[in-house]
Design an enzyme around this catalytic site. Sequence first.
Site, PDB file in Angstrom:
ATOM      1  N   LYS A 120      -1.385  15.315  -8.962  1.00 50.41           N
ATOM      2  CA  LYS A 120      -0.577  15.083 -10.164  1.00 50.41           C
ATOM      3  C   LYS A 120       0.320  16.290 -10.473  1.00 50.41           C
ATOM      4  CE  LYS A 120      -1.892  10.933 -11.119  1.00 50.41           C
ATOM      5  NZ  LYS A 120      -0.910   9.831 -11.027  1.00 50.41           N
ATOM      6  N   TYR A 125      -7.396  15.424  -7.798  1.00 47.80           N
ATOM      7  CA  TYR A 125      -6.559  14.598  -8.678  1.00 47.80           C
ATOM      8  C   TYR A 125      -5.523  15.520  -9.350  1.00 47.80           C
ATOM      9  CZ  TYR A 125      -5.297  11.270 -12.389  1.00 47.80           C
ATOM     10  OH  TYR A 125      -4.608  10.432 -13.249  1.00 47.80           O
ATOM     11  N   ASP A 133       0.882  -1.170   0.000  1.00 47.41           N
ATOM     12  CA  ASP A 133       0.000   0.000   0.000  1.00 47.41           C
ATOM     13  C   ASP A 133       0.920   1.221   0.000  1.00 47.41           C
ATOM     14  OD1 ASP A 133      -1.711   2.086   0.401  1.00 47.41           O
ATOM     15  OD2 ASP A 133      -2.697   1.250   2.178  1.00 47.41           O
ATOM     16  N   SER A 145       0.113  13.020 -14.921  1.00 46.97           N
ATOM     17  CA  SER A 145      -1.067  13.022 -15.796  1.00 46.97           C
ATOM     18  C   SER A 145      -1.123  14.358 -16.514  1.00 46.97           C
ATOM     19  CB  SER A 145      -2.331  12.854 -14.953  1.00 46.97           C
ATOM     20  OG  SER A 145      -3.483  13.105 -15.731  1.00 46.97           O
TER      21      SER A 145
END
Length: 264
Positions: free
Chosen positions: A162, A158, A65, A145
């Site tokens: 990123k 997100y 993890d 991304s």
Amino acid sequence: MMVFDFTGKKAIVVGGGSGIGKAIALQLADNGADVWIGDLSENGAQTTVSEMRRYKGDYGHTVTDVAKKTDVAALFADAKKQFGEINIVVNSAGVFMPKGLLEAAPEEIKAHLDINLMGIIYGCQLALETMIAQGKGGKIVNISSVGGRGGELKSPYYALGKGAVLNWTQSVAYNGAPHGINCNAICPGIIRTPMWDVILEADGGGDPSVDKEALFHQIVKGRAPLGRAQTAEEMAYAAAFFCSGYADAILGQALNVDGGDRMN
Ligand SMILES: NC(=O)c1ccc[n+]([C@@H]2O[C@H](COP(=O)([O-])OP(=O)(O)OC[C@H]3O[C@@H](n4cnc5c(N)ncnc54)[C@H](O)[C@@H]3O)[C@@H](O)[C@H]2O)c1
């Protein structure tokens, strides 16, 4: 098919149990590297390892993890025990968070960044520590991304994680450079991996009657000038290049592999 020669190189691919990480692991193995997978999904990691066995290297996995530094440290310890040294580290584990700016609870934001940002931080810390101690240089590739290239309306957390990965990649590159360690990032565009199940569920408003694949194609058409989705293999070619000697002079860069969606 050998395009790059990673014979004798030992790699860790974090998030290699699915999608982009899996394609990168297979690409490195196909080009001669021994590859160790770290992934939360034991089934995913085992599947990648069994698919790599068609090549002639040494492969294995550790259930990891990335939100826990102790897990990432155990992954590196397992890989070092088996391989003796680590020359390549790819950090690809990640999840999508579709929550809007005012919708996310503090614990949801923290849980997301624990994976998408802290996971990359731990992977890079362990990689730098290991490679500096070995004194032989090395290659680190972080999967960011195109969503990290700027703010986003629908997925701000997100985008935040990123975007931070791109900044962090430069700091790792500064710290690794005196030791012959290159750190770079890849910004994928749109690849129909399992991560997109989450995005399409959100974009479809949770309506089960929405044709998710039709929605996917509609999103792709509205984005990349190339007019098609990209493939996980196309991300793997870019990662293999960064891991190769051809990229020795490239540090702290972020390469968009996105069909021309973002030309910066
Ligand atoms: N697919 C896309 O269009 C796209 C676009 C841009 C960026 N990315 C990024 O690429 C990376 C890989 O995504 P993908 O599309 O291959 O998705 P994926 O869901 O196919 O693969 C992600 C992998 O990460 C693993 N993972 C998730 N949480 C983890 C954790 N806490 N610890 C360890 N492993 C964990 C999953 O088990 C899975 O194997 C992600 O960082 C993602 O943000 C993907």
